[in-house]
Design a protein around this motif. Structure first.
Motif, PDB file in Angstrom:
ATOM      1  N   SER A  98      79.534   7.685 -11.920  1.00 47.72           N
ATOM      2  CA  SER A  98      78.457   8.326 -12.682  1.00 47.72           C
ATOM      3  C   SER A  98      78.924   8.751 -14.072  1.00 47.72           C
ATOM      4  CB  SER A  98      77.939   9.545 -11.906  1.00 47.72           C
ATOM      5  OG  SER A  98      78.961  10.509 -11.742  1.00 47.72           O
TER       6      SER A  98
ATOM      7  N   ARG B 123      79.804   5.189 -16.042  1.00 45.98           N
ATOM      8  CA  ARG B 123      78.762   4.176 -16.134  1.00 45.98           C
ATOM      9  C   ARG B 123      78.135   4.071 -17.532  1.00 45.98           C
ATOM     10  NH1 ARG B 123      75.864   1.186 -12.530  1.00 45.98           N
ATOM     11  NH2 ARG B 123      73.747   0.593 -13.116  1.00 45.98           N
TER      12      ARG B 123
ATOM     13  N   TRP C 293      70.211   9.112  -7.129  1.00 44.83           N
ATOM     14  CA  TRP C 293      71.269   8.764  -8.088  1.00 44.83           C
ATOM     15  C   TRP C 293      71.066   9.485  -9.411  1.00 44.83           C
ATOM     16  CZ3 TRP C 293      75.952   7.273  -8.492  1.00 44.83           C
ATOM     17  CH2 TRP C 293      76.442   6.790  -9.701  1.00 44.83           C
ATOM     18  N   TYR C 294      69.829   9.654  -9.841  1.00 40.32           N
ATOM     19  CA  TYR C 294      69.546  10.388 -11.078  1.00 40.32           C
ATOM     20  C   TYR C 294      70.043  11.826 -10.969  1.00 40.32           C
ATOM     21  CZ  TYR C 294      66.791  12.792 -14.664  1.00 40.32           C
ATOM     22  OH  TYR C 294      66.392  13.578 -15.716  1.00 40.32           O
TER      23      TYR C 294
ATOM     24  N   SER D 123      74.149  11.773 -10.501  1.00 36.20           N
ATOM     25  CA  SER D 123      74.845  11.411 -11.738  1.00 36.20           C
ATOM     26  C   SER D 123      74.651  12.477 -12.807  1.00 36.20           C
ATOM     27  CB  SER D 123      74.354  10.046 -12.239  1.00 36.20           C
ATOM     28  OG  SER D 123      72.957  10.080 -12.502  1.00 36.20           O
TER      29      SER D 123
ATOM     30  N   ARG E 245      77.929  14.290 -14.362  1.00 32.88           N
ATOM     31  CA  ARG E 245      78.202  14.245 -15.804  1.00 32.88           C
ATOM     32  C   ARG E 245      78.064  15.624 -16.430  1.00 32.88           C
ATOM     33  NH1 ARG E 245      75.407   9.097 -15.605  1.00 32.88           N
ATOM     34  NH2 ARG E 245      73.462  10.149 -16.143  1.00 32.88           N
TER      35      ARG E 245
END
Length: 390
Positions: free
Chosen positions: A79, A82, A233-234, A237, A241
């Motif tokens: 994440s 990417r 995933w949103y 990640s 981050r």
């Protein structure tokens, strides 16, 4: 002449709608069990099934803890890296972009660790002397506490002897734990190797792996899985981050503060603050306490107080500025939920549980919020008027 209505023959079945009203009740079922008890029983066994599934997942995760940690780290690395891979993918093959991103991350982390080790090695002798002087200063303060409270030297010597005696009595156990710690070094390298291996595939062929998984599912459930995977995933990640960015900012601010205050081992303490930012609620205060102890040992009480106040201000800046600015609404959990989740994760799996529980809870809530059907919100309820009007 009125018609006579014959009663049904013995053994004849009556239509349910023609039963006498005394046999029907809105509060009981046909066998006499209250309806609220039937509903409570239905919810009870469903909750038991959910608890059993959660317990099975926790037990299975504990059995393959090494694999779970490696996959979790791989998802975090993927994440964070990417965006860089996607950016370099426009001008070079994705495999090369993946290799350069991982190699760059290894250089950054390795350089940070090397700098910290060299800083500790170069200042350790001076720090040990200052720490001894600081401990003696603490003993002097303890003997002259305000409000008539004091700790005598004999009490301090007695506590010290008790501690040494405990160490001698538990020497074998301490050595066993040290041996376990030495063995954990190899486990750590194994986890990092597996995490790096998985990260390569997540970055290079993550989309293909997800598409293959979706194609194994029945067509009728694919839209729900695609929606759940996307929002999951949103959220994950964004949390990963955001946490890295916030921890990096905290570490840099702490390094600047400690250098200005003249505290020894500023770089290792800043790295400790960076690491502590990954543990919600408890990580930052723990790092602050360690920094205050070092400042107290090296520069005295007032310097420690200044360092503590400054690090507390950094924490306020993180909570009120960095968190809303970096995280946004990607991880919208109530502080009470965060506190309960961190406590539960710590009780189940220690520090590791405190680190991984918040992204897991955030992903579960995001998926549930995406797939559920929301009813219209309630209007503000007025207090019922139960008193008679005059």
């Amino acid at each position: 002449m009125p018609k006579l209505v014959r009663s049904p023959a013995r053994g004849a079945r009556l239509h349910p709608h023609r039963l006498p009203e005394r046999h029907l009740s809105s509060d009981a079922t046909g066998d006499g069990v209250p309806r609220w008890m039937v509903k409570a029983g239905g919810w009870s066994w469903r909750l038991l099934v959910v608890v059993a599934v959660v317990a099975l997942l926790v037990w299975a995760t504990a059995k393959i803890q090494l694999v779970f940690i490696a996959v979790f780290l791989a998802l975090v690395f993927a994440s964070v890296l990417r965006p860089f891979v996607n950016l370099m993918d426009k001008v070079m093959p994705r495999a090369l972009a993946t290799a350069l991103s991982i190699f760059g991350a290894i250089l950054v982390i390795g350089g940070m660790v090397t700098y910290v080790v060299r800083s500790v090695t170069g200042q350790w002798e001076d720090l040990s002397e200052e720490f001894t002087a600081g401990i003696n200063e603490l003993w002097d303060l303890a003997e002259n506490l305000p409000f008539g409270v004091s700790i005598t030297a004999d009490q301090l010597r007695e506590w010290s002897d008790t501690g040494l005696q405990w160490i001698r009595e538990n020497q074998s156990e301490l050595l066993d734990r040290a041996a376990e710690g030495a063995g954990s070094v190899f486990v750590t390298f194994a986890i990092l190797a597996l995490a790096t291996f998985c990260t390569v595939f997540f970055l290079a062929r993550g989309d293909e792996m997800w598409r293959w998984f979706i194609n194994q599912l029945p067509a009728r459930v694919r839209p729900q899985w695609i929606a759940a995977g996307g929002v999951g995933w949103y959220t994950f990640s964004g949390y990963a981050r955001g946490t890295v960015i916030i921890a990096l900012v905290d570490g840099v601010l702490a390094l600047i503060l400690l250098l200005i205050a003249g505290v020894p081992l500023a770089a290792p303490l800043a790295v400790l603050v960076f690491i502590g930012a990954f543990i919600p609620l408890v990580g930052a205060p723990a790092a602050m306490i360690v920094a205050m102890i070092v400042a107290l040992a090296a520069n005295g009480v007032w310097n420690a107080v200044i360092v503590g106040i400054a690090i507390a201000l950094i924490g306020q800046f993180e909570g009120h500025v960095l968190q809303p600015l970096v995280m946004g609404k990607q991880v919208s959990l109530h502080p009470v939920v965060v506190a309960l989740a961190v406590t539960s994760g710590t009780l189940v799996a220690g520090i590791l549980g405190a680190v991984v529980v918040i992204p897991i809870v955030a992903v579960i809530w995001a998926v549930y919020a995406k797939l559920r059907t929301v009813d219209p919100p309630m209007q503000d309820l007025e207090e019922p008027d139960v008193l008679p009007r005059s």
